[in-house]
Scaffold this active site. Structure first.
Site: not given
Ligand code: NI
Length: 306
Positions: A122, A176, A213, A263
């Site tokens: 991500d 985001h 999230y 990530h």
């Molecule tokens: Ni994210």
């Protein structure tokens, strides 16, 4: 706050019982990308399964999910108990063809017959993504990248290389935000603007959405017909900036059908990947995209095997 396997199991357990949704949402929100935008109780309380969601559905084969087609009644998911539990992937329409996603990807691996795992990355693309692409290529691994629109315009060539290498691209919004805090029109613009940026750079429109999230509610879900992809293994790599820890967290919880959250904006995460890839390959895993994990037809809400 240590939210690991225990909380995840608590979430999934609650989800299966169709209860504790408020807690479940709070856990989900806290599970990724830092806990900086924890939902206030009011937001969490808004979370609810979509109208008509099935409380459960029998687990069908990995590819059984596609079954529902236009009627959308039996999206039980490859790992049905997880994918269809609380929120139920049911009672929703077929994937949105209006997004112009083109022909369905042809699965390169049959995850009904071999051990598959979906690695997901991500918040990129970013300065470490190219290194990650090299690691993945060395293992013939295909992954799913949930990219942020703002980074797509900063790193367009990286995204093109990602697509050219056969990875799947998902929409992770433009900037985001916690989508549960936005009015519907802004949710749609966060997704639409990102779609446009990805298409402009790669020619591809993402089939999948991952809400920042993991924050979801019924209003957010109504803003797109595409599958919302969460995860079943959280490395918490945004918190643990240690490659050894990230690798350990990925390796200790994985099982066939897992969707692992990473990530690629963190160099520690990228440096963890050779170990993760080597160990999982040794255990016989194939590294597939999220769509491949579900035979080309992910259910409307994806967790992956717990
Ligand atoms: Ni994210």
């Amino acid at each position: 706050m240590d939210i690991g396997a225990r909380s995840r199991l608590a979430f999934l357990g609650g989800a299966r019982r169709g209860s504790a949704r408020t807690v479940a949402t709070a856990v989900l929100v806290a599970m990724t990308c830092g806990a900086s935008t924890l939902a206030a109780p009011s937001q969490a309380a808004q979370a609810a399964p979509p109208p008509g969601a099935a409380s459960s559905a029998p687990a069908s084969g990995a590819w059984g999910v596609m079954a529902s087609g236009a009627s959308g009644t039996t999206a039980s998911g490859a790992w049905g108990a997880t994918a269809s539990g609380a929120w139920g992937a049911a009672a929703l329409s077929a994937p949105d063809d209006r997004t112009g996603t083109g022909p369905l990807p042809r699965p390169r691996v049959d995850c009904r017959r071999v051990k598959c795992v979906a690695l997901t990355f991500d918040d990129g693309p970013g300065p470490y993504t190219d290194t990650l692409l090299a690691y993945l290529a060395a293992y013939h691994a295909h992954a799913t990248f949930f990219v942020v629109g703002g980074n797509v315009v900063t790193y367009p060539r990286v995204l093109r290389r990602t697509v050219a290498a056969g990875h799947e691209i998902g929409n992770h919004t433009w900037s985001h935000p916690d989508l549960t805090r936005l009015p519907p029109a802004r949710v749609r613009s966060q997704l639409g603007r990102t779609d446009q940026a990805i298409r402009a750079v790669t020619g591809v429109v993402p089939r999948l959405v991952r809400p920042p999230y993991g924050a979801l509610n019924a209003t957010v879900r109504r803003q797109t017909d595409r599958p919302m992809v969460l995860w079943s293994v959280d490395t918490l790599d945004w918190r643990f900036r240690s490659s050894a820890t990230v690798a350990r967290r990925a390796l200790r919880s994985v099982r066939p059908g897992s969707v692992i959250l990473f990530h690629d904006i963190h160099p520690t995460t990228v440096r963890a990947m050779p170990r993760v890839l080597r160990k999982l390959a040794k255990r016989g895993y194939r590294f597939v995209t999220v769509s491949e994990l579900f035979g080309g037809h992910p259910p409307r809400l994806v967790f992956g095997a717990p």
